[in-house]
Motif scaffolding. Structure first.
Motif, PDB file in Angstrom:
ATOM      1  N   PRO A   1     -49.020  45.074 -76.344  1.00  0.00           N
ATOM      2  CA  PRO A   1     -49.711  46.191 -76.781  1.00  0.00           C
ATOM      3  C   PRO A   1     -51.406  45.967 -76.940  1.00  0.00           C
ATOM      4  CG  PRO A   1     -47.572  46.040 -77.900  1.00  0.00           C
ATOM      5  CD  PRO A   1     -47.988  44.797 -77.088  1.00  0.00           C
ATOM      6  N   ASN A   2     -51.974  47.012 -77.044  1.00  0.00           N
ATOM      7  CA  ASN A   2     -53.429  47.005 -77.383  1.00  0.00           C
ATOM      8  C   ASN A   2     -54.328  45.904 -76.646  1.00  0.00           C
ATOM      9  OD1 ASN A   2     -53.671  49.141 -79.065  1.00  0.00           O
ATOM     10  ND2 ASN A   2     -52.845  47.916 -80.824  1.00  0.00           N
ATOM     11  N   SER A   3     -53.876  45.811 -75.336  1.00  0.00           N
ATOM     12  CA  SER A   3     -54.372  44.482 -74.665  1.00  0.00           C
ATOM     13  C   SER A   3     -55.033  45.196 -73.255  1.00  0.00           C
ATOM     14  CB  SER A   3     -53.272  43.646 -74.201  1.00  0.00           C
ATOM     15  OG  SER A   3     -52.718  43.057 -75.409  1.00  0.00           O
ATOM     16  N   GLN A   4     -55.791  44.281 -72.725  1.00  0.00           N
ATOM     17  CA  GLN A   4     -56.613  44.752 -71.412  1.00  0.00           C
ATOM     18  C   GLN A   4     -56.769  43.510 -70.510  1.00  0.00           C
ATOM     19  OE1 GLN A   4     -60.527  47.029 -69.771  1.00  0.00           O
ATOM     20  NE2 GLN A   4     -60.014  46.955 -72.312  1.00  0.00           N
ATOM     21  N   ILE A   5     -56.434  43.578 -69.237  1.00  0.00           N
ATOM     22  CA  ILE A   5     -56.382  42.554 -68.329  1.00  0.00           C
ATOM     23  C   ILE A   5     -57.332  43.034 -67.139  1.00  0.00           C
ATOM     24  CG2 ILE A   5     -54.282  41.279 -69.170  1.00  0.00           C
ATOM     25  CD1 ILE A   5     -53.363  41.989 -66.450  1.00  0.00           C
ATOM     26  N   LEU A   6     -57.699  41.959 -66.495  1.00  0.00           N
ATOM     27  CA  LEU A   6     -58.732  42.326 -65.320  1.00  0.00           C
ATOM     28  C   LEU A   6     -58.338  41.274 -64.111  1.00  0.00           C
ATOM     29  CD1 LEU A   6     -61.018  43.450 -63.363  1.00  0.00           C
ATOM     30  CD2 LEU A   6     -62.512  41.511 -64.494  1.00  0.00           C
ATOM     31  N   ILE A   7     -57.772  41.901 -63.067  1.00  0.00           N
ATOM     32  CA  ILE A   7     -57.426  41.069 -61.917  1.00  0.00           C
ATOM     33  C   ILE A   7     -58.424  40.710 -61.305  1.00  0.00           C
ATOM     34  CG2 ILE A   7     -55.943  41.017 -59.818  1.00  0.00           C
ATOM     35  CD1 ILE A   7     -54.243  41.414 -62.377  1.00  0.00           C
ATOM     36  N   ASN A   8     -59.076  39.605 -61.676  1.00  0.00           N
ATOM     37  CA  ASN A   8     -60.485  39.299 -61.390  1.00  0.00           C
ATOM     38  C   ASN A   8     -60.534  38.868 -59.590  1.00  0.00           C
ATOM     39  OD1 ASN A   8     -62.974  37.601 -60.748  1.00  0.00           O
ATOM     40  ND2 ASN A   8     -63.150  37.635 -62.856  1.00  0.00           N
ATOM     41  N   THR A   9     -59.759  37.929 -59.291  1.00  0.00           N
ATOM     42  CA  THR A   9     -59.307  37.399 -57.866  1.00  0.00           C
ATOM     43  C   THR A   9     -57.767  37.310 -57.519  1.00  0.00           C
ATOM     44  OG1 THR A   9     -61.522  36.449 -58.197  1.00  0.00           O
ATOM     45  CG2 THR A   9     -60.200  35.655 -56.237  1.00  0.00           C
ATOM     46  N   TYR A  10     -57.675  37.851 -56.377  1.00  0.00           N
ATOM     47  CA  TYR A  10     -56.289  37.651 -55.943  1.00  0.00           C
ATOM     48  C   TYR A  10     -56.196  37.565 -54.349  1.00  0.00           C
ATOM     49  CZ  TYR A  10     -51.372  38.078 -55.733  1.00  0.00           C
ATOM     50  OH  TYR A  10     -49.837  37.442 -55.656  1.00  0.00           O
ATOM     51  N   ARG A  11     -55.713  36.206 -54.169  1.00  0.00           N
ATOM     52  CA  ARG A  11     -55.735  36.149 -52.438  1.00  0.00           C
ATOM     53  C   ARG A  11     -54.197  35.420 -52.234  1.00  0.00           C
ATOM     54  NH1 ARG A  11     -59.140  38.951 -52.541  1.00  0.00           N
ATOM     55  NH2 ARG A  11     -61.174  39.019 -51.504  1.00  0.00           N
ATOM     56  N   PHE A  12     -53.281  36.035 -51.467  1.00  0.00           N
ATOM     57  CA  PHE A  12     -52.091  35.268 -51.261  1.00  0.00           C
ATOM     58  C   PHE A  12     -51.661  35.731 -49.800  1.00  0.00           C
ATOM     59  CE2 PHE A  12     -47.451  36.020 -50.918  1.00  0.00           C
ATOM     60  CZ  PHE A  12     -47.040  34.630 -51.134  1.00  0.00           C
ATOM     61  N   SER A  13     -51.382  34.685 -48.937  1.00  0.00           N
ATOM     62  CA  SER A  13     -50.958  34.865 -47.440  1.00  0.00           C
ATOM     63  C   SER A  13     -49.399  34.334 -47.547  1.00  0.00           C
ATOM     64  CB  SER A  13     -51.994  34.058 -46.717  1.00  0.00           C
ATOM     65  OG  SER A  13     -51.380  34.091 -45.478  1.00  0.00           O
ATOM     66  N   LYS A  14     -48.676  34.865 -46.592  1.00  0.00           N
ATOM     67  CA  LYS A  14     -47.254  34.592 -46.417  1.00  0.00           C
ATOM     68  C   LYS A  14     -47.179  33.323 -45.238  1.00  0.00           C
ATOM     69  CE  LYS A  14     -45.066  38.713 -47.428  1.00  0.00           C
ATOM     70  NZ  LYS A  14     -44.174  39.970 -47.096  1.00  0.00           N
ATOM     71  N   ASP A  15     -48.238  32.989 -44.791  1.00  0.00           N
ATOM     72  CA  ASP A  15     -48.663  31.986 -44.166  1.00  0.00           C
ATOM     73  C   ASP A  15     -48.790  30.496 -44.756  1.00  0.00           C
ATOM     74  OD1 ASP A  15     -49.196  30.075 -42.031  1.00  0.00           O
ATOM     75  OD2 ASP A  15     -50.761  31.054 -41.071  1.00  0.00           O
ATOM     76  N   PRO A  16     -47.747  29.761 -44.705  1.00  0.00           N
ATOM     77  CA  PRO A  16     -47.665  28.373 -45.333  1.00  0.00           C
ATOM     78  C   PRO A  16     -48.963  27.584 -45.078  1.00  0.00           C
ATOM     79  CG  PRO A  16     -45.854  28.202 -43.648  1.00  0.00           C
ATOM     80  CD  PRO A  16     -46.525  29.791 -43.748  1.00  0.00           C
ATOM     81  N   LYS A  17     -49.563  27.611 -43.950  1.00  0.00           N
ATOM     82  CA  LYS A  17     -50.569  26.977 -43.512  1.00  0.00           C
ATOM     83  C   LYS A  17     -52.094  27.149 -44.407  1.00  0.00           C
ATOM     84  CE  LYS A  17     -49.110  26.305 -38.805  1.00  0.00           C
ATOM     85  NZ  LYS A  17     -49.343  26.551 -37.374  1.00  0.00           N
ATOM     86  N   LYS A  18     -51.729  28.593 -44.834  1.00  0.00           N
ATOM     87  CA  LYS A  18     -52.853  29.055 -45.855  1.00  0.00           C
ATOM     88  C   LYS A  18     -52.632  28.709 -47.414  1.00  0.00           C
ATOM     89  CE  LYS A  18     -54.527  32.003 -42.245  1.00  0.00           C
ATOM     90  NZ  LYS A  18     -55.011  33.619 -41.840  1.00  0.00           N
ATOM     91  N   ALA A  19     -51.542  28.256 -47.506  1.00  0.00           N
ATOM     92  CA  ALA A  19     -51.428  28.228 -49.048  1.00  0.00           C
ATOM     93  C   ALA A  19     -52.333  27.412 -49.915  1.00  0.00           C
ATOM     94  CB  ALA A  19     -49.950  27.453 -49.286  1.00  0.00           C
ATOM     95  N   LYS A  20     -53.115  26.587 -49.505  1.00  0.00           N
ATOM     96  CA  LYS A  20     -54.361  26.153 -50.245  1.00  0.00           C
ATOM     97  C   LYS A  20     -55.299  27.011 -50.365  1.00  0.00           C
ATOM     98  CE  LYS A  20     -51.937  22.363 -51.255  1.00  0.00           C
ATOM     99  NZ  LYS A  20     -51.445  22.199 -52.508  1.00  0.00           N
ATOM    100  N   GLU A  21     -55.509  28.037 -49.668  1.00  0.00           N
ATOM    101  CA  GLU A  21     -56.377  29.125 -49.712  1.00  0.00           C
ATOM    102  C   GLU A  21     -56.123  30.263 -50.881  1.00  0.00           C
ATOM    103  OE1 GLU A  21     -57.423  30.636 -45.910  1.00  0.00           O
ATOM    104  OE2 GLU A  21     -57.560  28.674 -44.919  1.00  0.00           O
ATOM    105  N   ASP A  22     -54.848  30.218 -51.209  1.00  0.00           N
ATOM    106  CA  ASP A  22     -54.373  31.454 -52.284  1.00  0.00           C
ATOM    107  C   ASP A  22     -54.847  31.091 -53.373  1.00  0.00           C
ATOM    108  OD1 ASP A  22     -52.638  32.140 -50.281  1.00  0.00           O
ATOM    109  OD2 ASP A  22     -50.879  31.402 -50.805  1.00  0.00           O
ATOM    110  N   SER A  23     -55.264  32.135 -54.050  1.00  0.00           N
ATOM    111  CA  SER A  23     -55.890  31.898 -55.474  1.00  0.00           C
ATOM    112  C   SER A  23     -55.547  33.302 -56.483  1.00  0.00           C
ATOM    113  CB  SER A  23     -57.435  31.840 -55.454  1.00  0.00           C
ATOM    114  OG  SER A  23     -58.049  32.880 -55.133  1.00  0.00           O
ATOM    115  N   SER A  24     -55.351  33.060 -57.711  1.00  0.00           N
ATOM    116  CA  SER A  24     -55.222  34.328 -58.708  1.00  0.00           C
ATOM    117  C   SER A  24     -56.123  33.913 -59.840  1.00  0.00           C
ATOM    118  CB  SER A  24     -53.887  34.560 -59.042  1.00  0.00           C
ATOM    119  OG  SER A  24     -53.573  35.170 -59.789  1.00  0.00           O
ATOM    120  N   ILE A  25     -56.957  34.732 -59.984  1.00  0.00           N
ATOM    121  CA  ILE A  25     -57.660  34.703 -61.392  1.00  0.00           C
ATOM    122  C   ILE A  25     -57.530  35.815 -62.206  1.00  0.00           C
ATOM    123  CG2 ILE A  25     -59.755  34.183 -62.570  1.00  0.00           C
ATOM    124  CD1 ILE A  25     -60.672  32.706 -60.213  1.00  0.00           C
TER     125      ILE A  25
END
Length: 306
Positions: free
Chosen positions: A99-123
């Motif tokens: 409650p009484n909170s606020q968040i920002l999805i600053n960065t979000y990158r996700f691919s279902k390709d396992p070869k790109k797993a190291k490029e995924d990010s969530s901030i």
């Protein structure tokens, strides 16, 4: 030759200046801009559970949250007094917003390709209040790509379930700053001046708002300040909400690693083997296959006696 070009230019100018043509061109341009904007928006997650007034805001304006409301990269989620929300991220991570909170999805990158797993990010940035976070597929396969930030600290994860609180002012129970505690796994918390400490299960850490004040020490706390943290309405179901989703995502990633043609034929291979098993094998005697010869007949077609 030149007069002819002049006539063509005048005709083109007259055509483009016609009100109907102008309106059509402007409509098309608006449609292309809108379409490009929609394509550029990266879906980060959806509202899985909520109670009370929860608002989502971004470049397209502000809206009230509803069940399965989509959250895009760059958008904010804010809860009012008594309100809470659980956001399920595309990679299976869960964000339980207090409650009484606020968040920002600053960065979000996700691919279902396992070869790109190291490029995924969530901030994710905690702007106010608190949240509890449970690691998803990004945190499990590329933990370095996941961060939770406040104005006084950055929290990195090692595959975990943890809680984060930002106190903007001193209270009777605690001093202003960032507090983090771990339920499962491990995190690290880093202050704005670069100091870092590991936080394990049932431990809590603190990063002061005023790093210049020597009385407010950065680091692990002697005990978890329970009055700083709070139990959410949906905390008991977070693990069950996540488990099925993670299994599905891991299966999809495994299938994606196969060539596309194999993905298409793989489901039918089982039936193919069943059919092959149902075909009787030829009878072998003495290491060779015996083939029955057709019956002999005479000129009239009657069976020939031996």
């Amino acid at each position: 030759m030149y007069p002819f070009k002049t006539v063509k230019f005048k005709m083109l100018t007259f055509f483009l200046n016609h009100p109907s043509v102008k309106a059509l061109l402007l409509t098309g341009l608006y449609f292309l801009c809108t379409m490009n904007s929609a394509m550029a928006a990266q879906l980060a997650g959806t509202v899985e559970r909520f109670v009370g007034e929860v608002r989502i805001s971004g470049s397209s304006g502000e809206r009230l949250a509803a069940a399965k409301s989509e959250i895009n990269e760059g958008e904010k989620i804010a809860t009012s007094s008594g309100a809470e929300a659980v956001v399920k991220m595309v990679d299976g991570a869960l964000l339980a917003i207090r409650p009484n909170s606020q968040i920002l999805i600053n960065t979000y990158r996700f691919s279902k390709d396992p070869k790109k797993a190291k490029e995924d990010s969530s901030i994710v940035q905690l702007l106010q209040g608190g949240l509890r976070a449970v690691t998803g597929l990004i945190g499990k396969q590329n933990p370095a790509g996941v961060q939770y930030r406040t104005v006084t600290a950055t929290v990195g994860i090692r595959g975990t379930d943890f809680e984060l609180v930002l106190l903007e002012e001193d209270t009777a129970e605690a001093t202003a700053g960032t507090y983090s505690r771990v339920f499962e796994g491990q995190t690290y918390i880093e202050s704005v001046d670069g100091r870092q400490v590991e936080v394990g299960v049932n431990q809590a850490a603190y990063a002061p708002r005023d790093v210049t004040n020597p009385a407010r020490q950065f680091g692990l706390l002697d005990k978890v300040p329970n009055k700083v943290f709070s139990t959410g309405k949906f905390d008991d179901i977070l693990q069950s909400l996540q488990q099925e989703d993670l299994q599905r995502l891991q299966t999809e990633r495994s299938n994606t690693s196969l060539p596309f043609q194999f993905q298409l034929i793989l489901p039918g291979l089982g039936n193919l083997f069943k059919q092959e098993k149902s075909i009787p094998a030829p009878t072998r005697s003495g290491g060779a296959t015996r083939t029955q010869a057709p019956p002999r007949t005479d000129a009239a077609g009657r069976p020939d006696s031996p």
